[in-house]
Write a protein that holds these residues in place. Structure first.
Motif, short mmCIF file in Angstrom:
data_model
loop_
_atom_site.label_atom_id
_atom_site.label_comp_id
_atom_site.label_asym_id
_atom_site.label_seq_id
_atom_site.Cartn_x
_atom_site.Cartn_y
_atom_site.Cartn_z
N GLY A 43 4.70 3.50 -6.68
CA GLY A 43 5.26 3.34 -8.01
C GLY A 43 4.99 1.94 -8.54
O GLY A 43 3.85 1.48 -8.53
N ASN A 44 6.06 1.24 -8.97
CA ASN A 44 5.91 -0.10 -9.54
C ASN A 44 6.19 -1.19 -8.51
O ASN A 44 6.38 -2.35 -8.87
CB ASN A 44 6.89 -0.28 -10.71
CG ASN A 44 6.67 0.76 -11.78
OD1 ASN A 44 5.64 1.44 -11.80
ND2 ASN A 44 7.64 0.88 -12.67
N SER A 45 6.28 -0.81 -7.25
CA SER A 45 6.71 -1.76 -6.22
C SER A 45 5.73 -1.92 -5.08
O SER A 45 5.04 -0.97 -4.70
CB SER A 45 8.05 -1.32 -5.62
OG SER A 45 9.06 -1.29 -6.60
N LEU A 46 5.72 -3.13 -4.54
CA LEU A 46 5.04 -3.40 -3.29
C LEU A 46 6.16 -3.54 -2.25
O LEU A 46 7.06 -4.37 -2.40
CB LEU A 46 4.27 -4.71 -3.42
CG LEU A 46 3.09 -4.94 -2.50
CD1 LEU A 46 2.05 -3.85 -2.63
CD2 LEU A 46 2.46 -6.30 -2.80
N VAL A 47 6.09 -2.71 -1.21
CA VAL A 47 7.17 -2.69 -0.22
C VAL A 47 6.62 -3.17 1.12
O VAL A 47 5.55 -2.74 1.54
CB VAL A 47 7.75 -1.26 -0.08
CG1 VAL A 47 8.95 -1.26 0.83
CG2 VAL A 47 8.11 -0.70 -1.45
#
Ligand code: I3S
Length: 128
Positions: A43-47
């Motif tokens: 999505g819109n995140s780097l985890v």
């Protein structure tokens, strides 16, 4: 219907092992501490996952394992940063909140692919 027919699980864009260090928190410089990290772009995140046990394709799914931290890519900035390290293939990710990370791989093609994919997400969010 599939378990995700309502589209609540964000799209997995990319996952892999990179070397990571955080170098600033809210604009305040931090001491480097390089560590391998399982990085997941979803999505819109780097985890980021610390645990090597988390290094499988199911890791990113909500509830499957606990991330070390997560970065919102909206408004983030990406730049090559070979001047910030003696290592090769280093780029810097700066979040809108002033957190800064260096990400690195020994494999040229791999780091370029990560840079391109993250930049694409940032560009997409900029246009929203
Ligand atoms: O930019 P720096 O401060 O030279 O980064 C190096 C140091 O953080 C070093 O740690 P100590 O100063 O705690 O010994 C790290 O071990 C190095 O990896 C850092 O430099 P590189 O060039 O690897 O990013």
């Amino acid at each position: 219907s599939s378990p995700d027919s309502e589209g609540v699980t964000p799209e997995l864009e990319k996952a892999g092992l990179l070397n990571k260090t955080k170098i600033a928190e809210g604009g305040r410089k931090l001491r480097k501490n390089w560590n391998p990290s399982w990085v997941v772009l979803v999505g819109n995140s780097l985890v980021f996952f610390k645990d090597p046990k988390s290094q499988n394709p199911d890791s990113w799914k909500p509830g499957n394992s606990r991330p070390e931290s997560s970065v919102d890519l909206r408004g983030a900035q990406l730049q090559w940063a070979n001047d910030l390290s003696s290592k090769k293939n280093v780029f810097k990710l700066r979040t809108i909140t002033g957190n800064e990370f260096l990400l690195q791989s020994e494999t040229d093609s791999l780091i370029r692919e990560w840079y391109r994919t993250i930049q694409n997400v940032i560009d997409r969010l900029d246009k929203e």
